[in-house]
Write an enzyme that holds these catalytic residues in place. Structure first.
Site, short mmCIF file in Angstrom:
data_model
loop_
_atom_site.label_atom_id
_atom_site.label_comp_id
_atom_site.label_asym_id
_atom_site.label_seq_id
_atom_site.Cartn_x
_atom_site.Cartn_y
_atom_site.Cartn_z
N HIS A 10 0.95 -1.45 0.26
CA HIS A 10 0.15 -0.20 0.06
C HIS A 10 1.74 1.48 0.27
CE1 HIS A 10 -3.94 -2.18 -0.67
NE2 HIS A 10 -3.45 -2.75 0.97
N HIS A 43 3.22 -8.19 -3.42
CA HIS A 43 2.67 -8.73 -4.59
C HIS A 43 2.16 -8.17 -5.77
CE1 HIS A 43 -2.36 -10.52 -4.48
NE2 HIS A 43 -1.31 -11.15 -6.16
N ARG A 45 0.52 -7.87 -8.94
CA ARG A 45 -0.03 -8.61 -9.20
C ARG A 45 -0.81 -9.08 -10.97
NH1 ARG A 45 -5.13 -8.59 -6.88
NH2 ARG A 45 -5.52 -8.45 -4.75
N GLU A 70 4.49 -12.37 -3.23
CA GLU A 70 2.85 -12.71 -3.14
C GLU A 70 2.70 -13.47 -4.72
OE1 GLU A 70 0.28 -11.27 -0.97
OE2 GLU A 70 1.10 -11.14 0.73
N THR A 100 -9.00 -6.60 -2.21
CA THR A 100 -8.11 -7.80 -2.07
C THR A 100 -7.65 -8.85 -2.13
OG1 THR A 100 -6.60 -7.69 0.22
CG2 THR A 100 -8.51 -6.94 0.41
N THR A 101 -6.92 -9.59 -1.81
CA THR A 101 -6.86 -11.31 -1.67
C THR A 101 -8.51 -11.74 -0.79
OG1 THR A 101 -4.94 -11.34 -1.48
CG2 THR A 101 -5.69 -13.38 -1.57
N GLU A 151 0.58 -19.73 4.45
CA GLU A 151 0.06 -19.09 5.15
C GLU A 151 -1.41 -19.37 5.48
OE1 GLU A 151 1.37 -15.43 4.22
OE2 GLU A 151 -0.36 -14.51 4.45
N GLY A 191 -5.90 -9.71 7.13
CA GLY A 191 -6.58 -7.79 8.29
C GLY A 191 -6.23 -7.63 9.65
N GLY A 212 0.14 -5.67 6.41
CA GLY A 212 0.59 -4.85 5.60
C GLY A 212 -0.27 -3.76 5.80
N HIS A 213 -1.87 -3.79 5.15
CA HIS A 213 -2.61 -2.56 5.23
C HIS A 213 -2.62 -1.54 6.90
CE1 HIS A 213 -6.50 -0.11 5.15
NE2 HIS A 213 -5.97 0.17 3.81
#
Ligand code: PXP
Length: 241
Positions: A10, A43, A45, A70, A100-101, A151, A191, A212-213
């Site tokens: 992010h 990640h 993407r 990722e 997000t995933t 994970e 999360g 992360g977030h």
């Protein structure tokens, strides 16, 4: 005690908001490491919506701890990983329209395909982790692919309210214990934040938490170094004070 992998996606989301060069996620990785992070996750993407290919090559050069890439289980991503050589590749499901995933990888029934990817990455000295739901069937299937790590998806726990919060925590504990018992090294993430991480960090046999977030969000107000140190305090002592 679990170690902390800081997901820096992010920082790149903020950069992409203006399409320029700042803030630079690679600088973020270095600051997170100085603050005590044990690893850096990014990640890539398929639509490069935050982290791009150039970031990934730079992260490999700059990360002094451990770099976890990722990625989706696609031939294109596998060939990038083989070229970049992160310390670890975490295979995640990917949908273009998701924010997000969303869920874990469905491994059961796809063991053959996934074991070919695991083998290719392992041949290139890349450890492989599969991001899966806290589900015994998925854990057993992950073990059959030859991956050394999983994970466990903590998002259901993070989003649960009231009584479900407790039952989702129990589900996580059972999944971690089972995965450890079948010989997998167990990471967890998604999360997690400054309020809900302590209970997960207290679960035995979690090697690393990927967060992360919430760290990047807090960094907006207190700086990245402090945000990482605060999360390390939560993991190591159970609270911010
Ligand atoms: N682990 C995996 C596999 C993820 O896909 C993500 C999100 O990119 C995270 C951990 C970090 O999740 P969050 O940003 O919610 O902390």
């Amino acid at each position: 005690m679990a170690t902390l992998g800081v997901n820096i996606d992010h920082i790149a989301t903020l950069r992409q908001a203006r399409g320029g060069v700042e803030p630079n996620p690679v600088h973020g990785a270095a600051i997170a490491e100085v603050a005590g992070a044990h690893g850096i996750t990014a990640h890539l993407r398929e639509d490069s919506r935050h982290i791009n290919e150039h970031d990934v090559y730079m992260l490999k050069q700059v990360c002094a701890t451990s770099f976890n890439l990722e990625m989706a289980a696609t031939p294109e991503m596998v060939s990038i990983a083989v070229d970049v050589r992160p310390n670890m590749a975490t295979i995640v499901p990917e949908k273009r329209e998701e924010k997000t995933t969303e869920g874990g990888l469905l491994v059961r029934g796809r063991e053959k395909d996934l074991s070919e990817i695991v083998e290719k990455l392992a041949e290139n000295n890349i450890m492989v982790s599969l991001f899966i739901d806290p589900d015994f069937d998925q854990i057993k299937a992950a073990a059959r692919t030859g991956a050394t790590h999983v994970e466990i998806h903590t998002g259901y726990y993070a989003n649960a309210k009231g009584r479900e919060h407790k039952s989702e925590l129990e589900r996580l504990k059972d999944a971690v214990a089972f995965a450890h018992k079948v010989g997998l090294i167990v990471n967890a993430g998604h999360g997690l934040n400054y309020q809900n991480t302590a209970a997960v960090a207290a679960i035995e046999n979690i090697a690393e938490l990927n967060i992360g977030h919430s760290i990047i969000s807090r960094a907006v107000f207190v700086g990245l170094e402090n945000a990482v140190k605060d999360m390390l305090r939560v993991i190591n002592t159970g609270s911010l004070v």
